[in-house]
Design a protein around this motif. Structure first.
Motif, PDB file in Angstrom:
ATOM      1  N   ILE A   1     -43.719  39.634 -10.264  1.00 43.24           N
ATOM      2  CA  ILE A   1     -42.905  40.789  -9.890  1.00 43.24           C
ATOM      3  C   ILE A   1     -42.180  41.281 -11.136  1.00 43.24           C
ATOM      4  CG2 ILE A   1     -40.972  41.635  -8.504  1.00 43.24           C
ATOM      5  CD1 ILE A   1     -41.632  39.524  -6.429  1.00 43.24           C
ATOM      6  N   ALA A   2     -42.378  42.548 -11.463  1.00 43.96           N
ATOM      7  CA  ALA A   2     -41.707  43.153 -12.619  1.00 43.96           C
ATOM      8  C   ALA A   2     -40.867  44.334 -12.143  1.00 43.96           C
ATOM      9  CB  ALA A   2     -42.729  43.613 -13.651  1.00 43.96           C
ATOM     10  N   ASN A   3     -39.602  44.337 -12.507  1.00 45.67           N
ATOM     11  CA  ASN A   3     -38.672  45.398 -12.110  1.00 45.67           C
ATOM     12  C   ASN A   3     -38.122  46.120 -13.333  1.00 45.67           C
ATOM     13  OD1 ASN A   3     -38.933  44.617  -9.473  1.00 45.67           O
ATOM     14  ND2 ASN A   3     -36.834  43.882  -9.230  1.00 45.67           N
ATOM     15  N   ALA A   4     -37.921  47.421 -13.189  1.00 42.46           N
ATOM     16  CA  ALA A   4     -37.175  48.199 -14.170  1.00 42.46           C
ATOM     17  C   ALA A   4     -36.174  49.041 -13.391  1.00 42.46           C
ATOM     18  CB  ALA A   4     -38.094  49.093 -14.992  1.00 42.46           C
ATOM     19  N   SER A   5     -34.971  49.175 -13.921  1.00 34.93           N
ATOM     20  CA  SER A   5     -33.945  49.919 -13.189  1.00 34.93           C
ATOM     21  C   SER A   5     -33.064  50.703 -14.143  1.00 34.93           C
ATOM     22  CB  SER A   5     -33.080  48.968 -12.353  1.00 34.93           C
ATOM     23  OG  SER A   5     -32.380  48.065 -13.185  1.00 34.93           O
ATOM     24  N   GLU A   6     -32.508  51.776 -13.621  1.00 32.57           N
ATOM     25  CA  GLU A   6     -31.541  52.595 -14.336  1.00 32.57           C
ATOM     26  C   GLU A   6     -30.390  52.871 -13.378  1.00 32.57           C
ATOM     27  OE1 GLU A   6     -33.843  56.034 -15.057  1.00 32.57           O
ATOM     28  OE2 GLU A   6     -35.125  55.114 -16.573  1.00 32.57           O
ATOM     29  N   SER A   7     -29.157  52.766 -13.852  1.00 34.70           N
ATOM     30  CA  SER A   7     -28.037  52.992 -12.948  1.00 34.70           C
ATOM     31  C   SER A   7     -26.893  53.697 -13.657  1.00 34.70           C
ATOM     32  CB  SER A   7     -27.545  51.664 -12.361  1.00 34.70           C
ATOM     33  OG  SER A   7     -27.037  50.830 -13.376  1.00 34.70           O
ATOM     34  N   LEU A   8     -26.086  54.365 -12.845  1.00 36.54           N
ATOM     35  CA  LEU A   8     -24.895  55.062 -13.319  1.00 36.54           C
ATOM     36  C   LEU A   8     -23.738  54.656 -12.428  1.00 36.54           C
ATOM     37  CD1 LEU A   8     -23.324  57.314 -14.896  1.00 36.54           C
ATOM     38  CD2 LEU A   8     -24.157  58.910 -13.144  1.00 36.54           C
ATOM     39  N   SER A   9     -22.613  54.274 -13.051  1.00 40.25           N
ATOM     40  CA  SER A   9     -21.420  53.911 -12.301  1.00 40.25           C
ATOM     41  C   SER A   9     -20.227  54.667 -12.866  1.00 40.25           C
ATOM     42  CB  SER A   9     -21.170  52.400 -12.401  1.00 40.25           C
ATOM     43  OG  SER A   9     -19.941  52.049 -11.781  1.00 40.25           O
ATOM     44  N   LEU A  10     -19.516  55.358 -11.984  1.00 36.44           N
ATOM     45  CA  LEU A  10     -18.318  56.104 -12.359  1.00 36.44           C
ATOM     46  C   LEU A  10     -17.162  55.625 -11.500  1.00 36.44           C
ATOM     47  CD1 LEU A  10     -19.867  59.703 -12.330  1.00 36.44           C
ATOM     48  CD2 LEU A  10     -19.558  58.237 -14.333  1.00 36.44           C
ATOM     49  N   LYS A  11     -16.008  55.388 -12.137  1.00 45.06           N
ATOM     50  CA  LYS A  11     -14.828  54.975 -11.393  1.00 45.06           C
ATOM     51  C   LYS A  11     -13.642  55.837 -11.796  1.00 45.06           C
ATOM     52  CE  LYS A  11     -16.269  50.157 -10.812  1.00 45.06           C
ATOM     53  NZ  LYS A  11     -15.938  48.732 -11.086  1.00 45.06           N
ATOM     54  N   ALA A  12     -12.824  56.162 -10.811  1.00 44.14           N
ATOM     55  CA  ALA A  12     -11.641  56.988 -11.054  1.00 44.14           C
ATOM     56  C   ALA A  12     -10.381  56.178 -10.801  1.00 44.14           C
ATOM     57  CB  ALA A  12     -11.657  58.203 -10.139  1.00 44.14           C
ATOM     58  N   ASP A  13      -9.371  56.407 -11.623  1.00 45.47           N
ATOM     59  CA  ASP A  13      -8.103  55.707 -11.463  1.00 45.47           C
ATOM     60  C   ASP A  13      -6.972  56.592 -11.963  1.00 45.47           C
ATOM     61  OD1 ASP A  13      -6.259  53.642 -10.967  1.00 45.47           O
ATOM     62  OD2 ASP A  13      -6.445  52.880 -13.006  1.00 45.47           O
TER      63      ASP A  13
END
Length: 450
Positions: free
Chosen positions: A31-43
């Motif tokens: 099993i081979a996985n590739a991923s891309e993600s974006l995380s934004l947080k407000a404070d």
């Protein structure tokens, strides 16, 4: 990186691993996985996090004779892949024989191109940042809000390639979006907080207003809550709470847990184990579901799996190894990540609609529980006993009479399934699209309050 480049990179790595394994006279799936993600947080009105990540991981399960082992690598270069294969083969020589595990998905060719799971996204980053900031601002603008300590936006794109030495090759891709906020209220020495979230397959379908309203309105409604008198009460769980409770006892549906002797229902197939009105099915694909996938972690095409029909346990979730162990049909519920061994996993839990109307489910007095604390730590999956904190509302004839906090809910999960007053006739999903159910009124649970 374009999808085609990702697919080619994963394919080249998988082919190299399979060639190395076969040269050693072994079988394997990869099993081979590739991923891309974006995380934004407000404070406090500012963007406190803007994180973009991308990663890849490949994992192999090798079988030589009756010995099995796994290994993984987060690098796809040739030397790392060779080291991974050698490590798995070496480890296998020291493992206990497991004749149930074999590579069985032969010649499966599944290339999942479902457009509903992977939709194009041309949303400007400025709009996504604005959403994260707005989640917080919408809460703090409310009249009694003290703050919004958790706010953010996330998205993830995943690609997966699965292949084995019997010619199986399966490809999956998906993209998801989410936003969330938590409303915090402080008033006269009392504090209350609640989370609201929205998950979807398209940015445009995120329901910011719903998440904000749920977080604030629930926190506000619970703020003045206190315990009810200790006793037994009829209980209706909010969907996310019922999903959480069912998840704590999910091993009762697991063929793997049955093989290990830790499933209390392992000898109850074909026997009544719940109220005759209760039906539960593991669904491979459902409208609005966020766990749809065309193949399982062995490469078999996924199917629906009936679990409880009219109160009777009709089967368990199986991969090919647990099915072989019990001499039953496997249900294409194999679960394995690149970093782990073969397991069993569910997809979408669907509780079938009952015959009662909303008015019948909510008639008389009952507790509506909207927040649970310590569910998994307070649950014994073998005995069925549970005890955990909860918050919600004392209700009468569908109307909330007063908020309830500081109570402990106790009971037995397996007994609870046999003590159902009513099952509603309308099925709706929980927030993350993994659990679909009608409203269910359980006849009696023990409540420790005042």
């Amino acid at each position: 990186m374009s999808e085609q480049n990702v697919k080619t990179t994963l394919s080249d790595a998988v082919d190299q691993v399979l060639t190395l394994v076969q040269a050693k006279g072994a079988h394997a799936d990869v099993i081979a996985n590739a991923s891309e993600s974006l995380s934004l947080k407000a404070d406090q009105g500012d963007l406190s996090e803007h994180k973009v990540t991308a990663g890849q991981v490949i994992g192999v399960r090798v079988i030589k004779g009756d010995q099995v082992a796994t290994s993984y690598s987060e690098s796809l270069d040739s030397d790392s892949l060779a080291s991974m294969v050698n490590a798995a083969l070496t480890n296998a020589s020291f493992t206990k024989a497991d004749p149930d595990q074999k590579i069985r998905a032969e010649g499966q060719q599944i290339d999942s191109q479902d457009p509903t799971l992977f939709q194009a996204d041309n949303t400007p980053i400025e709009d996504k940042i604005a959403l994260a900031l707005a989640m917080e601002q919408d809460v703090v603008n409310q009249p009694r809000a003290t703050g919004a300590p958790y706010n953010g936006y996330g998205e993830q794109t995943q690609y997966q390639l699965l292949a084995n030495t019997l010619g199986t090759r399966c490809y999956h891709r998906e993209r998801s979006f989410s936003c969330y906020t938590a409303a915090l209220l402080n008033h006269d020495g009392k504090q209350s907080m609640h989370l609201g979230a929205s998950v979807s397959r398209r940015f445009a379908d995120l329901d910011q207003a719903y998440a904000t309203r749920l977080a604030y309105d629930t926190a506000d409604a619970l703020l003045e809550g206190g315990p009810v008198k200790t006793g037994q009460y009829a209980v209706v769980f909010e969907h996310n709470c019922l999903s959480e409770l069912l998840g704590a006892f999910g091993s009762c549906f697991s063929g793997d847990a049955a093989k290990r002797g830790t499933n209390p229902w392992r000898e109850k197939i074909g026997k009544p184990i719940a109220d005759p009105a209760l039906t539960i099915t593991d669904i491979a694909r459902i409208d609005g579901g966020m766990r749809s996938k065309a193949f399982d972690s062995e490469g078999f095409a996924t199917t629906d799996t009936p679990l409880i029909e009219n109160g009777i346990l009709v089967g368990l979730l199986h991969n090919s190894a647990t099915a072989h162990h019990f001499g039953v049909r496997h249900t294409t519920n194999a679960g394995r990540s690149p970093k782990g061994g073969l397991d069993v996993t569910s997809r979408h839990d669907l509780i079938g609609a009952g015959k009662q109307s909303g008015a019948e489910v909510h008639g008389g007095e009952y507790l509506e529980l909207v927040s649970l604390q310590g569910v998994h730590s307070g649950a014994n999956a073998i005995s069925g006993d549970f005890s955990f904190g909860a918050s919600g509302f004392l209700c009468r004839d569908g109307k909330r009479v007063r908020p309830v906090r500081g109570i402990t809910v106790a009971g037995n999960f397996y007994t609870m399934l046999n003590e159902i007053d009513a099952i509603g006739n309308t099925v709706t999903p929980n927030y993350d699209g993994a659990f679909f159910a009608p409203r269910i009124r359980f006849a009696r649970l023990s409540i420790a309050g005042e």
